[in-house]
Design a protein around this motif. Structure first.
Motif, PDB file in Angstrom:
ATOM      1  N   PHE A   1       0.832  -1.209   0.000  1.00  0.00           N
ATOM      2  CA  PHE A   1       0.000   0.000   0.000  1.00  0.00           C
ATOM      3  C   PHE A   1       0.868   1.260   0.000  1.00  0.00           C
ATOM      4  CE2 PHE A   1      -3.703  -2.403   2.075  1.00  0.00           C
ATOM      5  CZ  PHE A   1      -4.329  -2.583   0.844  1.00  0.00           C
ATOM      6  N   ALA A   2       1.977   1.227   0.728  1.00  0.00           N
ATOM      7  CA  ALA A   2       2.884   2.381   0.750  1.00  0.00           C
ATOM      8  C   ALA A   2       3.489   2.616  -0.629  1.00  0.00           C
ATOM      9  CB  ALA A   2       3.982   2.170   1.787  1.00  0.00           C
ATOM     10  N   ALA A   3       3.870   1.543  -1.308  1.00  0.00           N
ATOM     11  CA  ALA A   3       4.433   1.673  -2.652  1.00  0.00           C
ATOM     12  C   ALA A   3       3.411   2.235  -3.624  1.00  0.00           C
ATOM     13  CB  ALA A   3       4.950   0.319  -3.133  1.00  0.00           C
ATOM     14  N   VAL A   4       2.189   1.721  -3.579  1.00  0.00           N
ATOM     15  CA  VAL A   4       1.135   2.216  -4.469  1.00  0.00           C
ATOM     16  C   VAL A   4       0.816   3.670  -4.144  1.00  0.00           C
ATOM     17  CG1 VAL A   4      -1.276   1.922  -5.163  1.00  0.00           C
ATOM     18  CG2 VAL A   4       0.188  -0.070  -4.889  1.00  0.00           C
ATOM     19  N   CYS A   5       0.844   4.022  -2.875  1.00  0.00           N
ATOM     20  CA  CYS A   5       0.610   5.409  -2.462  1.00  0.00           C
ATOM     21  C   CYS A   5       1.670   6.332  -3.064  1.00  0.00           C
ATOM     22  CB  CYS A   5       0.609   5.510  -0.946  1.00  0.00           C
ATOM     23  SG  CYS A   5       0.440   7.182  -0.320  1.00  0.00           S
TER      24      CYS A   5
END
Length: 111
Positions: free
Chosen positions: A96-100
Motif C-alpha cells: 500500500f505504501a508503494a502504491v501510495c
C-alpha cells in the motif's frame, strides 16, 4: 500505469495505516498470549513445562519475530496463524505504501 479515477494517494495511505494497526494488534496478541507466567499458562492448557528445554532455548521466546512461547518442544502457546498473519499484514502495508508513492508521483507529474 493509469491511476484509478477517484482513488487518491490518501486512500492508499489510509489502507497502509489500517494494515499496520492490524499487524500491530496481531503481534501484540501473539506476544502476550503466554501471560506473565508461562509456567501457569502451560499448566492451565494441560501442557507440562519443560524447564530444561526453556533454559536451552532461552533466546527463542524473547525475539521480536517470529513469536514463540513454548511450554516444551511440542507445544507453543502462540497460535500457528500469528506469525504468517503479521508477515502478510506487514507486506500488505508495504505494498500500500508503494502504491501510495506511485499514485502521488503520477498525480504530481500531471500538475
Amino acid at each position: 500505469m493509469r491511476e484509478l479515477r477517484g482513488i487518491t494517494p490518501l486512500f492508499w495511505f489510509a489502507n497502509m495505516i489500517v494494515a499496520l494497526v492490524f499487524a500491530a494488534a496481531v503481534w501484540m496478541y501473539g506476544a502476550f498470549v503466554g501471560g506473565l507466567d508461562s509456567v501457569y499458562t502451560c499448566a492451565t492448557r494441560g501442557q507440562p513445562w519443560d524447564a530444561e528445554y526453556s533454559r536451552q532455548n532461552r533466546g527463542e521466546s524473547g525475539r521480536f519475530f517470529p513469536l514463540h512461547t513454548k511450554c516444551n518442544a511440542d507445544y507453543d502457546l502462540v497460535p500457528f496463524w500469528i506469525n504468517p498473519a503479521v508477515a502478510f499484514l506487514t507486506l500488505l502495508a508495504l505494498a500500500f505504501a508503494a502504491v501510495c508513492l506511485v499514485s502521488l508521483t503520477l498525480r504530481l507529474r500531471r500538475r
